[in-house]
Write an enzyme that holds these catalytic residues in place. Structure first.
Site, PDB file in Angstrom:
ATOM      1  N   GLN A  78      80.403  47.448  65.557  1.00 50.38           N
ATOM      2  CA  GLN A  78      79.530  47.121  64.436  1.00 50.38           C
ATOM      3  C   GLN A  78      78.133  47.688  64.676  1.00 50.38           C
ATOM      4  O   GLN A  78      77.265  47.034  65.244  1.00 50.38           O
ATOM      5  CB  GLN A  78      79.470  45.607  64.223  1.00 50.38           C
ATOM      6  CG  GLN A  78      78.768  45.261  62.948  1.00 50.38           C
ATOM      7  CD  GLN A  78      78.961  43.814  62.552  1.00 50.38           C
ATOM      8  OE1 GLN A  78      79.729  43.072  63.130  1.00 50.38           O
ATOM      9  NE2 GLN A  78      78.223  43.422  61.543  1.00 50.38           N
ATOM     10  N   PHE A  79      77.918  48.924  64.193  1.00 45.76           N
ATOM     11  CA  PHE A  79      76.624  49.580  64.392  1.00 45.76           C
ATOM     12  C   PHE A  79      75.495  48.836  63.697  1.00 45.76           C
ATOM     13  O   PHE A  79      74.331  48.962  64.075  1.00 45.76           O
ATOM     14  CB  PHE A  79      76.671  51.038  63.931  1.00 45.76           C
ATOM     15  CG  PHE A  79      76.586  51.233  62.444  1.00 45.76           C
ATOM     16  CD1 PHE A  79      75.366  51.470  61.836  1.00 45.76           C
ATOM     17  CD2 PHE A  79      77.723  51.162  61.661  1.00 45.76           C
ATOM     18  CE1 PHE A  79      75.280  51.641  60.466  1.00 45.76           C
ATOM     19  CE2 PHE A  79      77.658  51.339  60.298  1.00 45.76           C
ATOM     20  CZ  PHE A  79      76.427  51.577  59.685  1.00 45.76           C
ATOM     21  N   THR A  80      75.820  48.020  62.699  1.00 48.11           N
ATOM     22  CA  THR A  80      74.770  47.309  61.962  1.00 48.11           C
ATOM     23  C   THR A  80      74.038  46.279  62.819  1.00 48.11           C
ATOM     24  O   THR A  80      72.995  45.775  62.410  1.00 48.11           O
ATOM     25  CB  THR A  80      75.325  46.631  60.693  1.00 48.11           C
ATOM     26  OG1 THR A  80      76.335  45.696  61.068  1.00 48.11           O
ATOM     27  CG2 THR A  80      75.897  47.667  59.731  1.00 48.11           C
TER      28      THR A  80
END
Length: 149
Positions: A78-80
């Site tokens: 999850q790059f967010t």
């Protein structure tokens, strides 16, 4: 490296409507990789996750780790987690590591968990995923490998 660690009774992930990973009792881990992360960050977060004493013992005290209960991990990239919302209304993701480099570290992290004899299910790196999390407690812990003084 950042991780959102949630104690779960079960968790699963779907891609295109199909379940591609699921676990029973254990941890749902959302993992973000920053542009500065390296193998030492992976090892640090791996050790923290598998040894966190967040499962209840016979006295209902959080004294047991994932290893103690022989629990499972559902690992979701999850790059967010590296979204910076301090300015404006649209998150800036400049601190997240880019595609191929991040995917390599994500795969390395999976191998580190497996080497520690942890049962790991995963999502699909970079895919649009639907994650079902049956949080137990709820217990949610935020981990970050960056040393802030």
């Amino acid at each position: 490296m950042r991780a959102i660690v949630q104690r779960v009774t079960s968790s699963s992930v779907k891609v295109d409507g199909d379940i591609i990973g699921s676990i029973g009792r254990g941890l749902n881990v959302l993992i973000g990789i920053s542009k500065d992360d390296n193998i030492e960050d992976l090892k640090y977060i791996k050790d923290k996750i598998i040894n966190l004493r967040i499962f209840e013992d016979e006295n209902e005290k959080m004294n047991l780790s994932l290893l103690d209960i022989k629990g499972e991990i559902l690992l979701i990239s999850q790059f967010t987690l590296y979204g910076d919302c301090r300015k404006g209304r649209r998150p800036n993701f400049m601190q997240a590591k880019s595609g191929e480099e991040a995917e390599k570290l994500y795969e390395d992290f999976i191998e580190l968990l497996k080497e520690a004899n942890v049962s790991v299910s995963t999502g699909k790196f970079g895919a649009d995923m639907k994650v079902e999390i049956n949080n137990d407690g709820p217990v949610t812990i935020i981990l970050d490998s960056e040393k802030i003084f």
